[in-house]
Design an enzyme around this catalytic site. Structure first.
Site, short mmCIF file in Angstrom:
data_model
loop_
_atom_site.label_atom_id
_atom_site.label_comp_id
_atom_site.label_asym_id
_atom_site.label_seq_id
_atom_site.Cartn_x
_atom_site.Cartn_y
_atom_site.Cartn_z
CD GLU A 1 -17.55 0.20 -15.62
OE1 GLU A 1 -16.80 0.13 -14.73
OE2 GLU A 1 -18.74 -0.02 -15.57
CB THR B 1 -17.18 17.28 -27.44
OG1 THR B 1 -17.09 18.24 -26.77
CG2 THR B 1 -18.30 17.47 -28.72
NE ARG B 2 -15.27 14.35 -21.26
CZ ARG B 2 -16.34 15.20 -21.25
NH1 ARG B 2 -16.76 15.88 -22.14
NH2 ARG B 2 -17.04 15.16 -20.02
CE1 TYR C 1 -8.15 11.02 -11.23
CE2 TYR C 1 -8.86 12.37 -12.84
CZ TYR C 1 -8.06 11.38 -12.46
OH TYR C 1 -7.05 10.75 -13.25
CG ASP D 1 -1.93 1.02 1.14
OD1 ASP D 1 -1.93 1.99 0.37
OD2 ASP D 1 -2.97 0.86 1.87
P1 NAD Z 1 -6.06 2.17 -12.97
O1 NAD Z 1 -6.98 2.45 -11.81
O2 NAD Z 1 -6.17 1.22 -13.84
O3 NAD Z 1 -4.49 1.88 -12.13
C1 NAD Z 1 -4.18 2.80 -10.81
C2 NAD Z 1 -3.51 1.81 -10.28
O4 NAD Z 1 -2.85 2.10 -8.75
C3 NAD Z 1 -4.32 0.55 -9.72
O5 NAD Z 1 -3.83 -0.80 -10.17
C4 NAD Z 1 -4.47 0.32 -8.30
O6 NAD Z 1 -4.60 -0.95 -7.51
C5 NAD Z 1 -3.19 1.24 -7.89
N1 NAD Z 1 -3.26 1.84 -6.55
C6 NAD Z 1 -4.26 2.74 -6.00
N2 NAD Z 1 -4.29 2.82 -4.88
C7 NAD Z 1 -2.83 2.24 -4.41
C8 NAD Z 1 -2.27 2.26 -3.16
N3 NAD Z 1 -2.69 2.85 -2.05
N4 NAD Z 1 -1.05 1.42 -3.09
C9 NAD Z 1 -0.67 0.73 -4.41
N5 NAD Z 1 -1.34 1.14 -5.58
C10 NAD Z 1 -2.49 1.57 -5.58
O7 NAD Z 1 -5.75 3.62 -13.38
P2 NAD Z 1 -4.95 4.08 -14.87
O8 NAD Z 1 -6.04 4.32 -16.09
O9 NAD Z 1 -4.04 2.77 -15.28
O10 NAD Z 1 -4.35 5.42 -14.57
C11 NAD Z 1 -2.96 5.62 -14.01
C12 NAD Z 1 -2.47 6.94 -13.94
O11 NAD Z 1 -2.86 7.81 -14.94
C13 NAD Z 1 -3.45 7.69 -12.72
O12 NAD Z 1 -2.54 8.50 -11.89
C14 NAD Z 1 -4.66 8.23 -13.38
O13 NAD Z 1 -5.16 9.23 -12.52
C15 NAD Z 1 -3.78 8.89 -14.62
N6 NAD Z 1 -4.83 9.19 -15.71
C16 NAD Z 1 -5.52 8.19 -16.21
C17 NAD Z 1 -6.40 8.56 -17.29
C18 NAD Z 1 -7.20 7.63 -18.22
O14 NAD Z 1 -7.71 7.91 -18.95
N7 NAD Z 1 -6.88 6.21 -17.85
C19 NAD Z 1 -6.34 9.86 -17.61
C20 NAD Z 1 -5.93 11.04 -16.85
C21 NAD Z 1 -5.01 10.37 -15.62
#
Ligand code: NAD
Length: 347
Positions: A215, A243-244, A173, A58
């Site tokens: 999701e 839009t996105r 967020y 963690d």
């Molecule tokens: P995700 O939720 O699939 O991955 C995040 C991971 O962090 C998960 O596997 C989760 O178990 C882990 N995690 C959360 N809390 C934790 C903790 N306390 N200790 C250890 N691990 C922990 O998300 P993602 O889509 O892979 O996003 C990755 C990063 O990119 C994030 O910071 C997210 O905010 C950023 N982001 C993603 C998107 C997107 O469209 N996917 C867009 C903007 C920013």
């Protein structure tokens, strides 16, 4: 699992290596011959990790964070032979966050968790990383930091990097991300920690969350279409006129690696597609890919801002690159993977 590094291999730490972007990133880094330690609360859900070491734990826990920066941490000692090189990590990718799509971020029900969990992770990682003398760190911020007041018109959203202030994100967020951008930039100014910051715009692809509430729109729509009977109906949140733009995972990772390899550009910079579509257009594309005939029913649901698109002028100027893949090509790959998941559940 543990594999030792050779002296020529660069050492990388990927936090959040069990998540969507983190697990794809590990695969990319292994292809590029890095030695990778992955850390997460969980292993990747859909394929075996390719990290040389994977530590479960963690990242909100400061003692755990202190340990993961130590190449000789006790956590991995019982699993195999110790690495011989005592140096710190060449690169750290901090992908861990408490996050999800609109159903998780915009309902308000998870605001306290999202802010507390992600802020704790970022404070721990940047402070212990700096103490451990890591050489470079990547932080993924988000398009969600952009002000609500610039994203009211679906046809003309403003998301240039310099439009972030006065800050007015529409979700907690987004506020946590803007706080953490500033946190990493403060470490850059005060400790000369080499930080790189990107603002991702809706990253999607296979092996991402596709059910369960976290999701995002492309995966949720692919799932609904894959589950629907030909001639049936799917529900879409809102009027679908918002839009996105959406970025395929491989392009996201190329952008991240280019930013990390750039000589002296730190960001924040948008990593996103400029192919803006309405949610209705996104739905039509997925339905067309499926080959089904489906009706769309618009229902109440969390939606976020009315308009958002990446502005790629800065990334073009600084990195001489921008994503080029068409949305439809990424959706085809994603739909195929989600359809397989859905069928696995049915049979
Ligand atoms: P995700 O939720 O699939 O991955 C995040 C991971 O962090 C998960 O596997 C989760 O178990 C882990 N995690 C959360 N809390 C934790 C903790 N306390 N200790 C250890 N691990 C922990 O998300 P993602 O889509 O892979 O996003 C990755 C990063 O990119 C994030 O910071 C997210 O905010 C950023 N982001 C993603 C998107 C997107 O469209 N996917 C867009 C903007 C920013």
């Amino acid at each position: 699992m543990m594999r030792t590094s050779t002296s020529k291999q660069k050492k990388v730490l990927v936090c959040g290596a069990g998540g969507f972007i983190g697990s794809h990133l590990v695969k990319r880094l292994k292809k590029e011959n890095f030695w990778v330690r992955g850390v997460d609360l969980k292993y990747p859900e859909y394929s075996k990790t390719q990290a040389d070491e994977f530590i479960l734990g963690d990242l909100r826990d400061p003692r755990f964070c202190q340990e993961i920066f130590d190449p000789h941490t006790k956590r991995v000692r019982p699993l195999g032979r110790l690495r011989s090189d005592p140096d710190s990590f060449d690169e750290v990718y901090q992908m861990a966050a408490d996050m999800g799509g609109a159903g998780y971020i915009f309902t308000g029900s998870h605001d306290a968790d999202v802010m507390r969990n992600s802020a704790l992770i970022n404070i721990n990682i940047v402070s212990y990383g700096q103490k451990a003398k890591i050489k470079k760190i990547f932080f993924p911020s988000s398009a969600c930091i952009y002000p609500l007041y610039n994203q009211l018109d679906p046809d003309n959203p403003k998301c240039s990097e310099d439009s972030a202030y006065p800050a007015a994100p529409d979700s907690e967020y987004g506020w946590e991300k803007i706080f953490s951008e500033r946190l990493y930039l403060a470490y850059f100014r005060n400790f000369r920690l080499d930080v790189r910051i990107a603002r991702f715009h809706n990253v999607f692809g296979p092996e991402g969350a596709w059910e369960g509430g976290r999701e995002k729109a492309p995966a949720a729509i692919c799932r609904k279409v894959a589950q629907a009977q030909d001639g049936g109906e799917i529900e879409v949140w809102g009027d679908g006129k918002q839009t996105r733009s959406f970025l395929y995972i491989d392009e996201c990772l190329t952008g991240v690696r280019k930013l990390m390899d750039s000589k002296d550009f730190h960001g924040p910079v948008n990593i996103g597609s400029e192919e803006m579509v309405t949610i209705n257009q996104l739905v039509d594309m997925v339905i067309e890919i499926s080959g089904k005939k489906l009706k769309v029913k618009h229902v109440k649901g969390p939606q976020g801002v009315r308009g958002r698109n990446s502005d790629n002028r800065l990334i073009r100027k600084k990195l001489g690159w921008e994503p080029k893949m068409k949305l439809k090509d990424g959706l085809k790959k994603t739909y195929k993977w989600i359809e397989q998941q859905v069928l696995q559940y049915v049979f």
